[in-house]
Design an enzyme around this catalytic site. Structure first.
Site, PDB file in Angstrom:
ATOM      1  N   SER A  67     -25.690  60.404   0.084  1.00 38.68           N
ATOM      2  CA  SER A  67     -26.396  59.124   0.208  1.00 38.68           C
ATOM      3  C   SER A  67     -27.903  59.329   0.347  1.00 38.68           C
ATOM      4  CB  SER A  67     -25.861  58.380   1.432  1.00 38.68           C
ATOM      5  OG  SER A  67     -25.824  59.256   2.537  1.00 38.68           O
ATOM      6  N   THR A  70     -28.297  55.995   4.690  1.00 39.32           N
ATOM      7  CA  THR A  70     -29.679  56.475   4.704  1.00 39.32           C
ATOM      8  C   THR A  70     -29.927  57.341   5.930  1.00 39.32           C
ATOM      9  OG1 THR A  70     -30.459  54.486   3.635  1.00 39.32           O
ATOM     10  CG2 THR A  70     -32.038  55.586   5.059  1.00 39.32           C
ATOM     11  N   THR A  75     -33.499  57.860   1.208  1.00 36.72           N
ATOM     12  CA  THR A  75     -32.159  57.454   0.763  1.00 36.72           C
ATOM     13  C   THR A  75     -32.030  57.486  -0.756  1.00 36.72           C
ATOM     14  OG1 THR A  75     -30.510  55.698   1.049  1.00 36.72           O
ATOM     15  CG2 THR A  75     -32.718  54.979   0.505  1.00 36.72           C
ATOM     16  N   ARG A  78     -32.912  48.689  -8.912  1.00 35.65           N
ATOM     17  CA  ARG A  78     -32.839  48.120  -7.559  1.00 35.65           C
ATOM     18  C   ARG A  78     -33.557  49.028  -6.560  1.00 35.65           C
ATOM     19  NH1 ARG A  78     -30.780  49.736  -2.250  1.00 35.65           N
ATOM     20  NH2 ARG A  78     -30.098  47.854  -1.179  1.00 35.65           N
ATOM     21  N   THR A  99     -30.576  51.235   8.678  1.00 32.33           N
ATOM     22  CA  THR A  99     -29.676  51.703   7.640  1.00 32.33           C
ATOM     23  C   THR A  99     -28.712  50.557   7.353  1.00 32.33           C
ATOM     24  OG1 THR A  99     -28.063  53.390   6.998  1.00 32.33           O
ATOM     25  CG2 THR A  99     -28.114  52.782   9.323  1.00 32.33           C
ATOM     26  N   GLY A 100     -28.105  50.605   6.185  1.00 34.43           N
ATOM     27  CA  GLY A 100     -27.168  49.533   5.835  1.00 34.43           C
ATOM     28  C   GLY A 100     -27.665  48.740   4.650  1.00 34.43           C
TER      29      GLY A 100
HETATM   30  N1  ASP Z   1     -30.601  50.764   3.463  1.00 33.71           N
HETATM   31  C1  ASP Z   1     -30.243  51.472   2.255  1.00 33.71           C
HETATM   32  C2  ASP Z   1     -30.475  50.607   1.058  1.00 33.71           C
HETATM   33  O1  ASP Z   1     -30.215  49.420   1.116  1.00 33.71           O
HETATM   34  C3  ASP Z   1     -28.846  51.935   2.246  1.00 33.71           C
HETATM   35  C4  ASP Z   1     -28.416  52.771   3.387  1.00 33.71           C
HETATM   36  O2  ASP Z   1     -28.784  52.599   4.529  1.00 33.71           O
HETATM   37  O3  ASP Z   1     -27.689  53.700   3.140  1.00 33.71           O
HETATM   38  O4  ASP Z   1     -30.840  51.128   0.050  1.00 33.71           O
END
Ligand code: ASP
Length: 321
Positions: A80, A182, A200, A210, A233-234
């Site tokens: 990731s 991330t 990330t 994106r 993260t998320g």
């Molecule tokens: N926040 C990151 C994103 O939306 C994803 C992640 O936290 O893994 O790209």
């Protein structure tokens, strides 16, 4: 008639009456000189080890977070972040990263391909250009001009998973609460200064082009050396819509603890999206005094905290019980 001196005195007195906020900021701004590192997910553990060594030897929080997050960036098993990251739906590994120091300087790269350590490119954007963010081909060109080498970041394993995904996916960018992780890292050094980094490969199988929250200063990460730092993260779209990391720091400025601030930032998303089954968000935060906090929407988010010579993996408290 007021003479100039009395006018200034009145002005000063008035500013204390109307700005209790400043008094609260001063109350929270006592710097700790004990180093602390906090970072997201399991891969934060080895990353923290490297960051801690930098801090222990008297290094800066900025060097610590850069060196720390380079560990998962270079690890193909962390799918990731960086090398080995899962690609977008067209098979491109596109990377986002940002970094911020104790003086309010910031650098970031987005939609960067072929470079294993986007965090170090983000740092150079901060240190060598008049800009904050470079994106796509321009970011790649800048990296190459500064001695970075292109590499194939799509490992055999990531390619295999992507090909399996394509068979069942209907080519839709798919979001679930498992396919992202991330690394965000915040550090406090022995001089009492804060810095943060975030890097990330973004949401797996995202649409080509994106960009998530991670390279956006104030969304994926924010650091204010007077108050504290926060990172996310998320699902980046929700972090961006609520300018999450900036929100957490501003809540700390108003006197909230890092824990309360992370909880409130998650609540803002709950209010915007009451049907949040497919959304996962995690925040980490640290105050200038070295106090930390973390919170997430669904159970399952953990973070690595290194303090007092010990590195620990901790499950964050979640809104969904
Ligand atoms: N926040 C990151 C994103 O939306 C994803 C992640 O936290 O893994 O790209």
């Amino acid at each position: 008639m007021l003479n100039r001196r009395r006018f200034l005195q009145r002005g000063l007195a008035a500013s204390f009456v109307v700005s209790p906020l400043f008094q609260r900021v001063n109350a929270t701004a006592v710097a700790s000189k004990e180093p602390v590192v906090i970072s997201t997910w399991n891969h934060g553990m080895p990353a923290n080890e490297v960051a801690w060594k930098v801090l222990q030897s008297g290094g800066t929080a900025l060097d610590a977070v850069e060196q720390g997050v380079r560990v998962p960036e270079g690890d193909p098993e962390v799918m990731s972040v960086g090398f080995g990251g899962r690609p977008d739906r067209d098979g491109h590994v596109t990377l986002d990263a940002c970094i911020m120091d104790d003086k309010g300087n910031a650098g970031s790269v987005s939609f960067l391909e072929h470079i294993k350590h986007p965090i170090s490119v983000a740092r150079l954007v901060m240190e060598k250009t008049p800009h904050v963010m470079l994106s796509g081909d321009g970011a790649l060109e800048f990296a190459l001009q500064n001695g970075f080498k292109t590499e194939n970041l799509l490992t055999e394993e990531a390619k295999r998973q992507w090909e399996a995904w394509k068979e069942q996916s209907d080519y839709q960018p798919e979001v679930n609460i498992e396919n992202h992780d991330t690394i965000s890292m915040l550090a406090l050094d022995q001089q009492g200064n804060l810095s943060g980094a975030c890097t990330t490969s973004g949401l797996a199988y995202k649409m080509h082009g994106r960009v998530g929250d991670s390279p956006i200063i104030g969304a994926g990460m924010f650091c204010d050396n007077e108050v504290g730092a926060a990172a996310a993260t998320g699902h980046g779209e929700w972090v961006m819509r609520t300018v999450g990391s900036f929100l957490v720091v501003e809540l700390m400025r108003q006197g909230h603890s890092p824990q309360e601030a992370c909880e409130e930032a998650v609540m803002r998303i709950v209010k915007l999206k009451p049907n949040f089954d497919e959304v996962q968000i995690g925040y980490i935060a640290i105050s200038k005094a070295g106090e930390t906090g973390a919170y997430c929407l669904h159970p399952g988010f953990n973070y690595a905290l290194y303090r007092d010579g010990q590195n620990k993996l901790i499950d964050a408290d979640a809104y969904v019980k």
